[in-house]
Write a protein that holds these residues in place. Structure first.
Motif, PDB file in Angstrom:
ATOM      1  N   THR A  52       0.845  -1.194   0.000  1.00  0.00           N
ATOM      2  CA  THR A  52       0.000   0.000   0.000  1.00  0.00           C
ATOM      3  C   THR A  52       0.882   1.246   0.000  1.00  0.00           C
ATOM      4  O   THR A  52       1.899   1.266   0.687  1.00  0.00           O
ATOM      5  N   PRO A  53       0.506   2.299  -0.742  1.00  0.00           N
ATOM      6  CA  PRO A  53       1.293   3.540  -0.700  1.00  0.00           C
ATOM      7  C   PRO A  53       1.352   4.105   0.718  1.00  0.00           C
ATOM      8  O   PRO A  53       0.367   4.034   1.463  1.00  0.00           O
ATOM      9  N   LEU A  54       2.498   4.664   1.075  1.00  0.00           N
ATOM     10  CA  LEU A  54       2.721   5.209   2.410  1.00  0.00           C
ATOM     11  C   LEU A  54       1.647   6.216   2.811  1.00  0.00           C
ATOM     12  O   LEU A  54       1.154   6.193   3.937  1.00  0.00           O
ATOM     13  N   ASN A  55       1.246   7.075   1.869  1.00  0.00           N
ATOM     14  CA  ASN A  55       0.278   8.117   2.214  1.00  0.00           C
ATOM     15  C   ASN A  55      -1.138   7.575   2.432  1.00  0.00           C
ATOM     16  O   ASN A  55      -2.027   8.328   2.804  1.00  0.00           O
ATOM     17  N   GLN A  56      -1.349   6.263   2.222  1.00  0.00           N
ATOM     18  CA  GLN A  56      -2.662   5.670   2.475  1.00  0.00           C
ATOM     19  C   GLN A  56      -2.714   4.943   3.816  1.00  0.00           C
ATOM     20  O   GLN A  56      -3.768   4.439   4.196  1.00  0.00           O
ATOM     21  N   VAL A  57      -1.578   4.892   4.529  1.00  0.00           N
ATOM     22  CA  VAL A  57      -1.572   4.254   5.851  1.00  0.00           C
ATOM     23  C   VAL A  57      -1.087   5.232   6.920  1.00  0.00           C
ATOM     24  O   VAL A  57      -0.939   4.855   8.082  1.00  0.00           O
ATOM     25  N   SER A  58      -0.858   6.497   6.526  1.00  0.00           N
ATOM     26  CA  SER A  58      -0.352   7.479   7.483  1.00  0.00           C
ATOM     27  C   SER A  58      -0.589   8.889   6.963  1.00  0.00           C
ATOM     28  O   SER A  58      -0.893   9.090   5.798  1.00  0.00           O
ATOM     29  N   ASN A  59      -0.423   9.844   7.883  1.00  0.00           N
ATOM     30  CA  ASN A  59      -0.420  11.258   7.499  1.00  0.00           C
ATOM     31  C   ASN A  59       1.028  11.666   7.276  1.00  0.00           C
ATOM     32  O   ASN A  59       1.863  11.481   8.159  1.00  0.00           O
TER      33      ASN A  59
END
Length: 187
Positions: A52-59
């Motif tokens: 999953t892309p980093l920006n979809q699991v965190s701010n």
């Protein structure tokens, strides 16, 4: 015949636009010394067995010009995110306090700035080569159409239009490269 000429023109415009879009994406990844969340675009994290892309699991945010802060939505993702950042080989050293991962972006040296300017120029040249290739392919298709019965006037007009598109896209590349070089050399 006019439809086929329009198709050739549209196709070459799409290819030239794609070269500009690719250049813009590449230039985003060349850092200019300021921290931006887009520096971490493309980093994938394993999340429940799925990449999953980093920006979809965190701010992902930039609290200041030299720091990128990553706040995962789940604390158990912190070590996974740190490994992904290190594996991406971007030259970043993540640091966490148990809740937030921080990446300090060091200031660029003069030598590194010059290297980055060269890299930007190379990306610009690559884009220009793609644009010229699209022009060449369009001209070849128009020459074939000329043999198949296209009038010389229509062929000349279409070639001029292709050349105009090539010139316009070349100017866009120059503007993008110049803006990025200025951004890199600004301390």
């Amino acid at each position: 015949m006019q439809e086929e000429v329009n198709f050739v023109l549209e196709e070459s415009k799409e290819r030239m636009d794609a070269a500009i879009t690719h250049l813009e994406k590449e230039l985003v990844h060349i850092r200019a010394g300021k921290a931006t969340p887009s520096m971490l675009d493309g980093i994938m994290v394993e999340y429940y067995g799925t990449m999953t892309p980093l920006n979809q699991v965190s701010n992902v945010s930039t609290p200041d010009a030299r720091t990128v802060a990553i706040q995962p939505w789940e604390k158990n993702l912190i070590p996974v995110i740190e490994k992904a950042i290190l594996a991406a080989n971007l030259g970043f050293n993540p640091d966490n306090n148990g809740e937030i991962i921080r990446i300090n972006i060091p200031a660029l040296t003069e030598e590194r700035r010059k290297q980055l300017v060269k890299q930007v120029s190379q990306e610009g040249e690559t884009a220009k080569v793609s644009i010229r290739t699209a022009r060449k392919d369009a001209k070849e298709q128009l020459k074939k159409m000329l043999k198949d019965g296209l009038s010389e006037d229509m062929e000349k007009d279409a070639e001029e239009e292709v050349q105009q598109m090539t010139d316009d896209h070349g100017k866009k590349v120059d503007a993008l490269v110049e803006a990025k070089e200025k951004d890199i050399m600004t301390i």
